[in-house]
Design an enzyme around this catalytic site. Structure first.
Site, mmCIF file in Angstrom:
data_model
loop_
_atom_site.group_PDB
_atom_site.id
_atom_site.type_symbol
_atom_site.label_atom_id
_atom_site.label_comp_id
_atom_site.label_asym_id
_atom_site.label_seq_id
_atom_site.Cartn_x
_atom_site.Cartn_y
_atom_site.Cartn_z
ATOM 1 N N VAL A 40 34.876 104.286 63.410
ATOM 2 C CA VAL A 40 35.773 104.565 64.547
ATOM 3 C C VAL A 40 35.008 105.408 65.555
ATOM 4 C CG1 VAL A 40 38.013 105.479 65.292
ATOM 5 C CG2 VAL A 40 37.724 104.710 62.932
ATOM 6 N N LYS A 79 34.938 98.787 60.276
ATOM 7 C CA LYS A 79 36.339 99.240 60.447
ATOM 8 C C LYS A 79 37.323 98.256 59.826
ATOM 9 C CE LYS A 79 35.415 97.253 64.647
ATOM 10 N NZ LYS A 79 34.337 97.514 65.510
ATOM 11 N N GLU A 89 32.804 90.279 73.952
ATOM 12 C CA GLU A 89 32.203 89.118 73.307
ATOM 13 C C GLU A 89 32.685 87.835 73.978
ATOM 14 O OE1 GLU A 89 32.428 89.238 69.067
ATOM 15 O OE2 GLU A 89 32.326 91.414 69.091
ATOM 16 N N THR A 130 23.055 94.560 65.821
ATOM 17 C CA THR A 130 23.084 95.645 66.804
ATOM 18 C C THR A 130 22.984 96.999 66.104
ATOM 19 O OG1 THR A 130 24.505 94.270 68.168
ATOM 20 C CG2 THR A 130 24.444 96.619 68.700
ATOM 21 N N ILE A 183 30.915 109.140 68.180
ATOM 22 C CA ILE A 183 31.717 110.376 68.273
ATOM 23 C C ILE A 183 32.001 110.900 66.860
ATOM 24 C CG2 ILE A 183 33.827 111.427 69.190
ATOM 25 C CD1 ILE A 183 34.210 108.956 70.933
ATOM 26 N N LYS A 192 41.175 100.579 63.967
ATOM 27 C CA LYS A 192 40.684 101.961 64.100
ATOM 28 C C LYS A 192 41.835 102.951 63.965
ATOM 29 C CE LYS A 192 36.767 100.531 66.970
ATOM 30 N NZ LYS A 192 36.358 100.235 68.352
ATOM 31 N N GLY A 227 27.718 92.335 78.528
ATOM 32 C CA GLY A 227 27.529 92.398 77.077
ATOM 33 C C GLY A 227 28.505 93.326 76.379
ATOM 34 N N GLU A 236 31.576 107.211 59.062
ATOM 35 C CA GLU A 236 31.709 107.880 60.363
ATOM 36 C C GLU A 236 31.629 106.893 61.542
ATOM 37 O OE1 GLU A 236 32.207 111.490 61.020
ATOM 38 O OE2 GLU A 236 32.789 110.275 62.722
HETATM 39 P P1 NAP Z 1 25.908 92.035 64.380
HETATM 40 O O1 NAP Z 1 25.048 92.409 65.512
HETATM 41 O O2 NAP Z 1 26.660 90.748 64.432
HETATM 42 O O3 NAP Z 1 25.009 92.061 63.060
HETATM 43 C C1 NAP Z 1 25.476 91.647 61.817
HETATM 44 C C2 NAP Z 1 24.315 91.603 60.856
HETATM 45 O O4 NAP Z 1 24.817 91.323 59.567
HETATM 46 C C3 NAP Z 1 23.281 90.540 61.184
HETATM 47 O O5 NAP Z 1 21.992 91.050 60.987
HETATM 48 C C4 NAP Z 1 23.573 89.411 60.191
HETATM 49 O O6 NAP Z 1 22.426 88.722 59.761
HETATM 50 C C5 NAP Z 1 24.115 90.203 59.005
HETATM 51 N N1 NAP Z 1 25.088 89.431 58.222
HETATM 52 C C6 NAP Z 1 26.309 89.019 58.600
HETATM 53 N N2 NAP Z 1 26.905 88.344 57.605
HETATM 54 C C7 NAP Z 1 26.030 88.337 56.583
HETATM 55 C C8 NAP Z 1 26.041 87.793 55.286
HETATM 56 N N3 NAP Z 1 27.100 87.106 54.816
HETATM 57 N N4 NAP Z 1 24.966 87.962 54.498
HETATM 58 C C9 NAP Z 1 23.884 88.658 54.943
HETATM 59 N N5 NAP Z 1 23.814 89.208 56.178
HETATM 60 C C10 NAP Z 1 24.867 89.046 56.982
HETATM 61 O O7 NAP Z 1 27.023 93.172 64.099
HETATM 62 P P2 NAP Z 1 26.988 94.684 64.586
HETATM 63 O O8 NAP Z 1 27.498 94.757 65.991
HETATM 64 O O9 NAP Z 1 25.688 95.299 64.249
HETATM 65 O O10 NAP Z 1 28.157 95.311 63.690
HETATM 66 C C11 NAP Z 1 27.958 95.591 62.326
HETATM 67 C C12 NAP Z 1 29.135 96.429 61.809
HETATM 68 O O11 NAP Z 1 29.218 97.634 62.539
HETATM 69 C C13 NAP Z 1 30.509 95.767 61.960
HETATM 70 O O12 NAP Z 1 31.316 96.129 60.885
HETATM 71 C C14 NAP Z 1 31.039 96.376 63.251
HETATM 72 O O13 NAP Z 1 32.450 96.372 63.323
HETATM 73 C C15 NAP Z 1 30.511 97.784 63.122
HETATM 74 N N6 NAP Z 1 30.387 98.496 64.374
HETATM 75 C C16 NAP Z 1 29.682 97.954 65.389
HETATM 76 C C17 NAP Z 1 29.521 98.664 66.570
HETATM 77 C C18 NAP Z 1 28.722 98.096 67.705
HETATM 78 O O14 NAP Z 1 28.605 98.771 68.720
HETATM 79 N N7 NAP Z 1 28.140 96.912 67.590
HETATM 80 C C19 NAP Z 1 30.124 99.925 66.709
HETATM 81 C C20 NAP Z 1 30.827 100.475 65.637
HETATM 82 C C21 NAP Z 1 30.947 99.749 64.469
HETATM 83 P P3 NAP Z 1 21.544 87.814 60.790
HETATM 84 O O15 NAP Z 1 20.940 88.817 61.743
HETATM 85 O O16 NAP Z 1 20.549 87.147 59.962
HETATM 86 O O17 NAP Z 1 22.527 86.895 61.472
HETATM 87 N N1 HSE Z 2 34.310 96.058 70.307
HETATM 88 C C1 HSE Z 2 34.340 97.469 70.117
HETATM 89 C C2 HSE Z 2 34.686 98.163 71.440
HETATM 90 C C3 HSE Z 2 32.996 98.018 69.661
HETATM 91 O O1 HSE Z 2 34.712 97.530 72.487
HETATM 92 O O2 HSE Z 2 34.967 99.350 71.405
HETATM 93 C C4 HSE Z 2 32.876 98.429 68.247
HETATM 94 O O3 HSE Z 2 33.900 99.121 67.689
#
Ligand code: NAP
Ligand code: HSE
Length: 449
Positions: A145, A118, A203, A26, A149, A218, A200, A142
């Site tokens: 959390v 985080k 989870e 994502t 923002i 956070k 969505g 940045e």
């Molecule tokens: P995600 O959609 O599950 O994507 C994770 C990515 O990391 C995938 O592309 C996956 O590869 C890759 N990956 C995971 N484990 C791996 C490994 N061992 N070796 C190589 N690649 C690996 O997660 P996300 O939602 O983008 O979140 C990523 C980070 O951002 C997390 O720390 C999350 O807490 C943080 N975050 C997310 C959001 C949000 O809105 N989603 C907001 C703030 C912070 P594949 O694609 O091949 O499976």
């Molecule tokens: N699962 C978190 C939320 C998204 O609902 O705010 C990433 O921090």
């Protein structure tokens, strides 16, 4: 979307800033899209070409929203860690292992770090920041959390002249969506959760969000910034939202409150030269409906900071999602690229210097809302008041709602003045032993930021 690298970097003759990225989900997908589609704008901003050099993923064959040239993809972390030409490592894969180890290797190899992680920053952030300072590289987080923002930079730079008194934060979009649905439509918890999952936001396994684990991580990061104190997330008191019922929202509304999952950090001034301490907690909270945070609805996040000089500051926006989160990640990349250009690092050093003691939850003071059903008999209110009095708890208001003549019960809603958590817990245990108390409904803390 199909985006491809071009040769304009080679044509310009200027050494590009080269990016290696772990993760293309994502957040990573959003970052890749920005780096590739807005490369000219970003390069102009930096004053040098920017180049996405390598992206490490788990599965090379997965269908992705952003189509990255196949030669950029790898499953081998060494494709980034062992490439001496990569300047900045972007970690958007999540989890503590192997992400932490890969980032330590990158730092030791002299690479700057941008992460949205985080879990990692809350647990190992202090160590990573120290290691980065030792190796003369920057680490920016940045996006970890509040998604899009601006928060970390605000604490590190814009509010740095202040002594922060308190932080009240709605920092989990999933739970805020569920609570908003419960408040506005009278929905029960499970249907509201199902709707958040269908959209969505939540989870399939929503535990991290609904049990307030995500918000605790956070808050640990915010506390390190606001109070210069590292508190491991398991030491932070937390309560999730799963036990809230539709009736709590109706009662809250009647009393002039809304219910939000609030992460609270507060400094307590030490008396007579003793050190300050801090309280940290995350739980469903009654907020008076007139306060700013009470109007933060849906998936939005907000952080209300009180500084001794600045007074009240409210930071509000989208806390998750590809666009907002990649906005923060790419801003971090640009900021670090400016440092690389200027030949500096650690321009705004950040150290967790104070390590203030954490107030035990038993000693935290709060006002409470207590909703219970009691026997509809003479003297029962006096018994309830006696138990509270015995535990040093003063009643601010008591409303008798419905009586059920058939069951012989009456519904009470009691709001207390400030009381110690331990006193309230002991009083509730005593209620369980009273035959007059037929059902102890919800007990919620009240907070006025
Ligand atoms: P995600 O959609 O599950 O994507 C994770 C990515 O990391 C995938 O592309 C996956 O590869 C890759 N990956 C995971 N484990 C791996 C490994 N061992 N070796 C190589 N690649 C690996 O997660 P996300 O939602 O983008 O979140 C990523 C980070 O951002 C997390 O720390 C999350 O807490 C943080 N975050 C997310 C959001 C949000 O809105 N989603 C907001 C703030 C912070 P594949 O694609 O091949 O499976
Ligand atoms: N699962 C978190 C939320 C998204 O609902 O705010 C990433 O921090």
């Amino acid at each position: 979307m199909n985006v491809a690298t071009t040769s304009h970097d080679a044509a310009s003759g200027v050494k590009p800033v080269r990016i290696g990225m772990f993760g293309l989900g994502t957040v990573g997908g959003g970052v890749a899209k920005l780096l590739l589609s807005r490369r000219d704008i970003i390069s102009r901003e930096i004053g040098r070409p920017i180049e996405l050099t390598k992206v490490v993923v788990r599965d090379l064959h997965r269908t992705r929203e952003v189509e990255v040239p196949a030669e950029l993809l790898s499953t081998d972390p060494d494709a980034i860690l062992e490439d001496p030409t990569i300047d900045i490592v972007v970690e958007v894969m999540g989890g503590i292992r192997p992400a932490g180890e890969w980032l330590r290797r990158a730092i030791r190899a002299g690479k700057h770090i941008v992460t949205a992680n985080k879990d990692l920053m809350a647990t190992e952030g202090v160590e990573l920041l120290r290691l980065a300072a030792e190796h003369g590289v920057d680490i920016s987080y940045e996006a970890s959390v509040g998604g899009g923002i601006p928060l970390i930079g605000v604490f590190r730079q814009d509010l740095v002249a202040n002594e922060v008194q308190s932080v009240h934060a709605i920092i989990n979009g999933t739970t805020n969506y569920i609570l908003t649905r419960m408040a506005q439509d009278g929905a029960d918890y499970l249907p509201a959760l199902a709707e958040a999952q269908a959209l969505g936001y939540a989870e399939a396994d929503p535990t991290n969000d609904v049990e307030a684990i995500d918000a605790t991580y956070k808050l640990a990061i915010l506390a390190s910034l606001a109070f210069r104190t590292h508190v491991p997330p398991p030491q932070i008191f937390r309560e999730g939202i799963t036990k809230l019922r539709a009736i709590d929202f109706r009662m809250a509304r009647e009393l002039g409150y809304v219910i939000k999952l609030v992460a609270i950090g507060r400094r307590h001034k030490g008396a007579d030269g003793t050190a300050d301490s801090i309280e940290l907690r995350v739980h469903p909270t009654l907020l008076p409906k007139h306060v700013l945070l009470a109007g933060v609805n849906g998936v939005y996040n907000a952080v209300h900071v009180q500084g001794d000089l600045v007074g009240d500051v409210l930071l509000y926006g989208r806390g998750a999602g590809s666009g907002p989160t990649s906005s923060s990640v790419v801003s971090d990349i640009i900021d670090i690229a400016h440092n690389v250009n200027a030949g500096v690092s650690n321009r705004v050093p950040f150290r967790v210097t104070d390590n203030l003691p954490l107030l035990a939850i038993d000693d935290v003071q709060s006002r409470y809302y207590v909703h219970l059903w009691v026997a509809d008999q003479p003297g029962v209110l006096a018994q309830i008041a006696q138990v509270f009095g015995d535990h040093g708890i003063s009643i601010a208001s008591c409303i008798q709602k419905e009586t059920d003549a058939k069951a012989g019960t009456a519904e009470l809603v009691i709001v207390t003045h400030g009381a110690r958590e331990a006193g309230m817990r002991d009083a509730l245990h005593q209620f369980e032993t009273l035959s007059a108390v037929r059902d102890l409904g919800s007990v919620l803390r009240i907070e006025t930021p």
